[in-house]
Motif scaffolding. Structure first.
Motif, PDB file in Angstrom:
ATOM      1  N   GLY A   6       0.798  -1.119  -0.025  1.00 24.01           N
ATOM      2  CA  GLY A   6       0.063   0.015   0.010  1.00 24.01           C
ATOM      3  C   GLY A   6       0.998   1.046  -0.028  1.00 24.01           C
ATOM      4  N   ILE A   7       1.761   1.341   0.850  1.00 26.18           N
ATOM      5  CA  ILE A   7       2.945   2.531   0.789  1.00 26.18           C
ATOM      6  C   ILE A   7       3.631   2.783  -0.557  1.00 26.18           C
ATOM      7  CG2 ILE A   7       4.969   3.370   1.697  1.00 26.18           C
ATOM      8  CD1 ILE A   7       4.141   1.883   4.459  1.00 26.18           C
ATOM      9  N   ALA A   8       3.845   1.464  -0.878  1.00 27.77           N
ATOM     10  CA  ALA A   8       4.551   1.822  -2.618  1.00 27.77           C
ATOM     11  C   ALA A   8       3.693   2.280  -3.402  1.00 27.77           C
ATOM     12  CB  ALA A   8       5.064   0.321  -2.999  1.00 27.77           C
ATOM     13  N   PHE A   9       2.488   1.673  -3.533  1.00 31.91           N
ATOM     14  CA  PHE A   9       1.544   1.983  -4.511  1.00 31.91           C
ATOM     15  C   PHE A   9       0.992   3.684  -4.183  1.00 31.91           C
ATOM     16  CE2 PHE A   9      -0.556  -2.274  -5.307  1.00 31.91           C
ATOM     17  CZ  PHE A   9       0.588  -2.658  -5.944  1.00 31.91           C
ATOM     18  N   LEU A  47      -4.410  -4.317  -4.529  1.00 35.02           N
ATOM     19  CA  LEU A  47      -4.351  -4.165  -2.967  1.00 35.02           C
ATOM     20  C   LEU A  47      -5.450  -4.848  -2.624  1.00 35.02           C
ATOM     21  CD1 LEU A  47      -2.846  -2.897  -0.661  1.00 35.02           C
ATOM     22  CD2 LEU A  47      -3.991  -1.009  -0.922  1.00 35.02           C
ATOM     23  N   ALA A  48      -6.611  -4.500  -2.720  1.00 35.45           N
ATOM     24  CA  ALA A  48      -7.834  -5.284  -2.388  1.00 35.45           C
ATOM     25  C   ALA A  48      -7.784  -6.933  -2.459  1.00 35.45           C
ATOM     26  CB  ALA A  48      -9.175  -4.815  -2.958  1.00 35.45           C
ATOM     27  N   ILE A  75     -10.339  -2.832   4.148  1.00 39.57           N
ATOM     28  CA  ILE A  75     -10.925  -1.711   4.327  1.00 39.57           C
ATOM     29  C   ILE A  75     -10.168  -0.419   4.790  1.00 39.57           C
ATOM     30  CG2 ILE A  75     -12.751  -0.530   5.426  1.00 39.57           C
ATOM     31  CD1 ILE A  75     -14.485  -3.098   5.452  1.00 39.57           C
ATOM     32  N   VAL A  76      -9.363  -0.681   5.610  1.00 37.59           N
ATOM     33  CA  VAL A  76      -8.328   0.126   6.466  1.00 37.59           C
ATOM     34  C   VAL A  76      -7.343   0.697   5.319  1.00 37.59           C
ATOM     35  CG1 VAL A  76      -6.864   0.516   8.151  1.00 37.59           C
ATOM     36  CG2 VAL A  76      -8.840  -0.294   8.553  1.00 37.59           C
ATOM     37  N   LEU A  77      -6.887  -0.438   4.910  1.00 33.66           N
ATOM     38  CA  LEU A  77      -5.654  -0.131   3.779  1.00 33.66           C
ATOM     39  C   LEU A  77      -6.120   0.725   2.540  1.00 33.66           C
ATOM     40  CD1 LEU A  77      -3.460  -3.350   3.721  1.00 33.66           C
ATOM     41  CD2 LEU A  77      -3.294  -1.241   5.173  1.00 33.66           C
ATOM     42  N   LEU A  78      -6.998   0.305   2.295  1.00 34.43           N
ATOM     43  CA  LEU A  78      -7.923   1.123   0.906  1.00 34.43           C
ATOM     44  C   LEU A  78      -8.183   2.521   1.340  1.00 34.43           C
ATOM     45  CD1 LEU A  78     -10.089  -1.715  -0.736  1.00 34.43           C
ATOM     46  CD2 LEU A  78      -8.055  -0.673  -1.527  1.00 34.43           C
ATOM     47  N   LYS A 105      -7.071   6.260  -6.208  1.00 38.88           N
ATOM     48  CA  LYS A 105      -8.081   6.790  -6.649  1.00 38.88           C
ATOM     49  C   LYS A 105      -9.184   7.258  -5.709  1.00 38.88           C
ATOM     50  CE  LYS A 105     -11.789   5.815  -9.967  1.00 38.88           C
ATOM     51  NZ  LYS A 105     -12.639   4.893 -11.133  1.00 38.88           N
ATOM     52  N   LYS A 106      -9.872   8.306  -5.670  1.00 35.99           N
ATOM     53  CA  LYS A 106     -10.906   8.587  -4.671  1.00 35.99           C
ATOM     54  C   LYS A 106     -12.154   7.482  -4.624  1.00 35.99           C
ATOM     55  CE  LYS A 106      -9.808  13.523  -4.218  1.00 35.99           C
ATOM     56  NZ  LYS A 106     -10.264  14.792  -4.189  1.00 35.99           N
ATOM     57  N   THR A 107     -12.523   6.776  -3.732  1.00 39.03           N
ATOM     58  CA  THR A 107     -13.280   5.903  -3.936  1.00 39.03           C
ATOM     59  C   THR A 107     -14.410   6.156  -2.610  1.00 39.03           C
ATOM     60  OG1 THR A 107     -11.612   4.348  -4.708  1.00 39.03           O
ATOM     61  CG2 THR A 107     -13.509   3.504  -3.828  1.00 39.03           C
ATOM     62  N   GLU A 108     -15.717   5.839  -3.043  1.00 35.68           N
ATOM     63  CA  GLU A 108     -16.641   5.692  -2.000  1.00 35.68           C
ATOM     64  C   GLU A 108     -16.402   4.729  -1.069  1.00 35.68           C
ATOM     65  OE1 GLU A 108     -20.239   7.340  -2.641  1.00 35.68           O
ATOM     66  OE2 GLU A 108     -19.495   8.862  -4.015  1.00 35.68           O
ATOM     67  N   ILE A 109     -16.949   4.712   0.216  1.00 41.75           N
ATOM     68  CA  ILE A 109     -17.131   3.735   1.159  1.00 41.75           C
ATOM     69  C   ILE A 109     -17.758   2.501   0.495  1.00 41.75           C
ATOM     70  CG2 ILE A 109     -18.949   4.474   2.667  1.00 41.75           C
ATOM     71  CD1 ILE A 109     -15.751   2.688   3.643  1.00 41.75           C
ATOM     72  N   THR A 110     -18.751   2.500   0.021  1.00 40.64           N
ATOM     73  CA  THR A 110     -19.523   1.468  -0.470  1.00 40.64           C
ATOM     74  C   THR A 110     -18.760   0.682  -1.644  1.00 40.64           C
ATOM     75  OG1 THR A 110     -20.558   2.987  -2.416  1.00 40.64           O
ATOM     76  CG2 THR A 110     -22.062   2.547  -0.094  1.00 40.64           C
ATOM     77  N   SER A 111     -18.069   1.501  -2.425  1.00 41.22           N
ATOM     78  CA  SER A 111     -17.071   0.646  -3.368  1.00 41.22           C
ATOM     79  C   SER A 111     -15.980  -0.097  -2.768  1.00 41.22           C
ATOM     80  CB  SER A 111     -16.651   1.655  -4.444  1.00 41.22           C
ATOM     81  OG  SER A 111     -17.634   1.884  -5.181  1.00 41.22           O
ATOM     82  N   ILE A 112     -15.451   0.686  -1.693  1.00 41.50           N
ATOM     83  CA  ILE A 112     -14.378  -0.001  -0.806  1.00 41.50           C
ATOM     84  C   ILE A 112     -14.863  -1.314  -0.251  1.00 41.50           C
ATOM     85  CG2 ILE A 112     -13.073   0.153   1.086  1.00 41.50           C
ATOM     86  CD1 ILE A 112     -12.505   3.034   0.601  1.00 41.50           C
ATOM     87  N   LEU A 113     -15.969  -1.329   0.439  1.00 48.40           N
ATOM     88  CA  LEU A 113     -16.776  -2.537   0.979  1.00 48.40           C
ATOM     89  C   LEU A 113     -17.011  -3.516  -0.208  1.00 48.40           C
ATOM     90  CD1 LEU A 113     -19.411  -0.902   3.400  1.00 48.40           C
ATOM     91  CD2 LEU A 113     -17.342  -2.056   3.933  1.00 48.40           C
ATOM     92  N   GLY A 114     -17.309  -3.165  -1.439  1.00 47.92           N
ATOM     93  CA  GLY A 114     -17.591  -4.061  -2.660  1.00 47.92           C
ATOM     94  C   GLY A 114     -16.326  -4.640  -2.782  1.00 47.92           C
TER      95      GLY A 114
END
Length: 237
Positions: A32-35, A67-68, A122-125, A131-140
C-alpha cells in the motif's frame, strides 16, 4: 465460535514464530505504501519526460484493486501454509475427529484470517487508495477480494502436497487476477472471454461504479470454492 478461536491458537503461535508467515501480514502495508507514494511519483516523472498530462493516472484503480485482492490472499497464504504443514505432519487428522470437524478446521485456518483481512483491507484502501473511492465501493472491493482469497486458498490446499508446492501454486493462482487488467486494457466484447474469473467482475465494479457486479463475482467464487472443497475432501480420504 469459541471452538474456532481455540483451534486458531496453534496457528497464531506458529505465525508469530515464523518470519516468512509474519511477512505475509506486513506485506500488504508495504504494498500500500509503495502504491500510494511510488506510483504518483513515477507518474509525475513520466508525464514530465513525455510532455503528457497523464499516463498512469487513468489506471490508478488497477493498483487499488490489486491491493484489495492481495491483502486477503496474503493473510490466507499464512493459513494455507499452516494447513499444508499440519496435513503433512498428520496433526490435522486430530482436529478432524474433534467437535471442530473438517468444516470447522477450514474455517479456523482460512475463514477467520479472511474475516480479519476484510477489515484490514478496508483500512488499507482508505489509507492508500490512489483513486478517490466511496466507502460503498471499498466495501465491495473488500468483499470480492475476500471471496477470491478463499477460492485461491482452497485451490492451493486442494492440490499442493507440501509447502514448496503451495508457494508455487499461489504464484500460479495469480492468473486468476487477470480479469482486473483485462477490463481496463481489452475492448468489449473480447474482454467477456474472461467473465468466468471473479476478478473480472470485481474490476467491473470499479469501472462502472455499480455494486451489483458484486453478485456475479460472489456467485462465481462460490462455485469455484464448492468444487475445490469437494476436491479437498477427497484428498483427505
Amino acid at each position: 465460535m469459541k471452538r474456532l478461536i481455540v483451534a486458531s491458537g496453534p496457528m497464531i503461535r506458529e505465525l508469530l514464530g515464523d518470519f516468512m508467515m509474519a511477512v505475509c501480514i506486513l506485506a500488504p502495508i508495504l504494498m500500500g505504501i509503495a502504491f500510494r507514494f511510488f506510483i504518483p511519483a513515477l507518474e509525475s516523472v513520466l508525464c514530465s519526460y513525455f510532455q503528457q498530462t497523464q499516463i498512469i493516472e487513468p489506471y490508478y484503480a488497477v493498483f487499488d484493486l490489486m491491493l484489495a485482492v492481495m491483502t486477503p490472499v496474503m493473510f490466507c497464504f499464512a493459513g494455507v501454509l499452516v494447513i499444508l504443514e499440519e496435513l503433512d505432519s498428520g496433526v490435522a487428522k486430530y482436529y478432524f475427529i474433534t467437535p471442530l470437524e473438517k468444516k470447522g478446521y477450514l474455517v479456523s485456518r482460512i475463514g477467520l484470517p479472511v474475516l480479519g483481512a476484510f477489515f484490514y483491507t478496508i483500512v488499507l484502501l482508505i489509507l492508500f487508495s490512489l483513486k478517490k473511492t466511496e466507502i460503498t465501493s471499498i466495501l465491495g472491493y473488500s468483499v470480492s477480494g475476500s471471496f477470491m482469497a478463499i477460492m485461491i486458498s482452497m485451490f492451493v490446499v486442494s492440490y499442493a502436497k507440501n509447502k514448496m508446492e503451495g508457494m508455487a501454486l499461489v504464484k500460479l493462482s495469480g492468473l486468476l487476477i487477470l480479469g482486473i487488467p483485462v477490463v481496463f486494457f481489452v475492448d468489449r466484447p473480447v474482454q467477456y472471454l474472461f467473465a468466468v474469473l471473479p476478478s473480472f467482475w470485481m474490476a467491473k465494479i470499479c469501472v462502472s461504479g455499480e455494486n451489483w457486479y458484486l453478485v456475479p463475482c460472489m456467485i462465481i467464487s462460490t462455485v469455484f470454492i464448492y468444487f475445490l472443497n469437494l476436491r479437498f475432501q477427497k484428498r483427505l480420504l
